[in-house]
Design an enzyme around this catalytic site. Structure first.
Site, mmCIF file in Angstrom:
data_model
loop_
_atom_site.group_PDB
_atom_site.id
_atom_site.type_symbol
_atom_site.label_atom_id
_atom_site.label_comp_id
_atom_site.label_asym_id
_atom_site.label_seq_id
_atom_site.Cartn_x
_atom_site.Cartn_y
_atom_site.Cartn_z
ATOM 1 N N ASP A 95 -1.973 -1.705 -4.318
ATOM 2 C CA ASP A 95 -2.389 -0.544 -5.114
ATOM 3 C C ASP A 95 -1.281 -0.147 -6.087
ATOM 4 O OD1 ASP A 95 -0.557 0.676 -3.427
ATOM 5 O OD2 ASP A 95 -2.003 1.982 -2.433
ATOM 6 N N VAL A 154 0.862 -1.185 0.000
ATOM 7 C CA VAL A 154 0.000 0.000 0.000
ATOM 8 C C VAL A 154 0.899 1.236 0.000
ATOM 9 C CG1 VAL A 154 -1.822 1.264 1.198
ATOM 10 C CG2 VAL A 154 -1.731 -1.242 1.373
ATOM 11 N N HIS A 155 0.794 2.048 -1.063
ATOM 12 C CA HIS A 155 1.622 3.260 -1.079
ATOM 13 C C HIS A 155 1.036 4.403 -1.893
ATOM 14 C CE1 HIS A 155 2.736 1.959 -5.127
ATOM 15 N NE2 HIS A 155 3.204 3.174 -5.311
ATOM 16 N N ARG A 156 0.017 4.150 -2.716
ATOM 17 C CA ARG A 156 -0.496 5.186 -3.611
ATOM 18 C C ARG A 156 -1.042 6.383 -2.842
ATOM 19 N NH1 ARG A 156 -0.090 5.184 -9.431
ATOM 20 N NH2 ARG A 156 0.390 3.047 -9.977
ATOM 21 N N ARG A 214 6.255 6.121 3.317
ATOM 22 C CA ARG A 214 5.183 7.114 3.313
ATOM 23 C C ARG A 214 3.939 6.581 4.014
ATOM 24 N NH1 ARG A 214 4.502 8.704 -2.168
ATOM 25 N NH2 ARG A 214 3.013 7.045 -2.542
#
Length: 358
Positions: free
Chosen positions: A281, A205-207, A240
């Site tokens: 994602d 998950v990073h978007r 992030r």
């Protein structure tokens, strides 16, 4: 002949590895590799150069993180100086990051021909920074290397001359074939984490569309928590994403999920290859799931890799409800899509190198 290759983020390191190898095999070819520093953490950057055998960058601009405008502006200024000093015949950019756009803009202003690898992808969501980067880069480029029929069609529909378009397949497939055996020999990540093949879910998950929306982020982690009560969930935590969870006071949502530090490419290959399912994602991870014939649930509103959805390998899911996410992931375990050769023959890098020479 001199090519200036611009890279800055994990997916670009993977894409550049086979192309750099193909370029370096051509007599008289000189590649100047420029790392913008967009990904600067050692787990997101240095390890990839070591594992993939990418030559050490000639220039590391060390731009670092920041808001889109500021980061792209700093890259543009620094890349212009590099290009004026290096005087390349071509500038080669990959994908859809801020490094991609900055490289294309700097080259266009200096009238240096631009080659774009992974051209023609479209999500048709202009709220995504990546979509803007793709479109602008494609329309600035002199040579557009597309991975699929769909990508080629998008460019033709936008009025780009067919003489500028070369459909070559996907360089990430080249990388998957080349490094797959190396990963089997060198990676011990499953033993290290105590995992059994097909006994876990892999998630990334990073978007920004997810990390920037606390409700979506909460739904994703609530869903993964529910899944983890049935089957272990392994999640390499993007810096992030971790920072956002901490800022939002949402770290408790990760309880029950096995969080690990970002891993190198070889470990990621093994985790992907042996997962029961991949929930992500990421654009690149969607394809890697397909390369290793793993079902995938994509936690986004849309995807640029529409072929994978159409063939049944990928399930697209807007992450608004934790229970819905969990139900979808558990339902898709053990499924497969229709077999089809989507991404070429594993020789995309050679085709790109030969075309640039021509």
């Amino acid at each position: 002949m001199k090519i200036c290759t611009i890279i800055g983020a994990r997916p670009q390191f993977i894409k550049a590895a086979p192309v750099s190898r193909a370029l370096n095999a051509i007599p008289g070819m000189q590649e100047c590799l420029v790392h913008t520093g967009q990904h600067y953490d050692s787990n997101m950057s240095d390890v990839f150069f070591t594992e993939l055998g990418i030559p050490k960058p000639h220039r590391n601009l060390e731009i670092g993180s920041g808001n889109h405008g500021a980061q792209t502006g700093r890259m543009l200024e620094a890349l212009e100086r590099v290009m004026l000093e290096e005087q390349p015949d071509w500038v080669l950019v990959y994908g859809d990051t801020n490094s991609t756009l900055a490289g294309a803009l700097a080259a266009a202003k200096l009238h240096i021909p631009i080659a774009h690898v992974e051209a023609g992808l479209r999500s048709f969501n202009k709220r995504m920074p990546e979509e803007i980067n793709r479109i602008l880069t494609d329309h600035a480029a002199s040579l557009l290397f597309t991975p699929t029929d769909t990508a080629t069609h998008h460019l033709e529909q936008e009025g780009i001359a067919t003489s500028l378009i070369e459909q070559v397949g996907d360089v990430m497939y080249d990388a998957a074939l080349y490094y797959g055996e190396i990963a089997r020999q060198k990676s011990h990540v499953l033993d290290r984490l105590g995992l059994q093949p097909e006994g876990y879910i892999l998630s990334t998950v990073h978007r920004a569309e997810n990390t920037g929306d606390p409700k979506r982020l909460q739904a994703i982690f609530e869903g993964l928590q529910k899944v983890s009560s049935n089957i272990p969930v392994i999640l390499p935590m993007h810096p992030r994403t971790r920072a956002t969870l901490e800022k939002n006071g949402q770290l408790d949502l990760t309880q029950g999920i096995t969080l690990i530090e970002p891993v190198g490419y070889l470990d990621m290959v093994m985790l992907e290859r042996h997962a029961a399912l991949i929930a992500t994602d990421s654009g690149g991870v969607q394809k890697e799931a397909y390369f290793y014939q793993r079902p995938c649930v994509t936690l986004r509103d849309e995807t640029e890799w529409v072929e994978l959805v159409e063939l049944g390998w990928n399930t697209l899911l807007t992450p608004n409800n934790g229970k819905q996410i969990a139900d979808s992931i558990l339902k898709q375990i053990g499924t497969s899509g229709r077999p089809e050769n989507l991404y070429g023959e594993g020789n995309s890098a050679d085709l790109i190198a030969r075309r640039l020479v021509q």
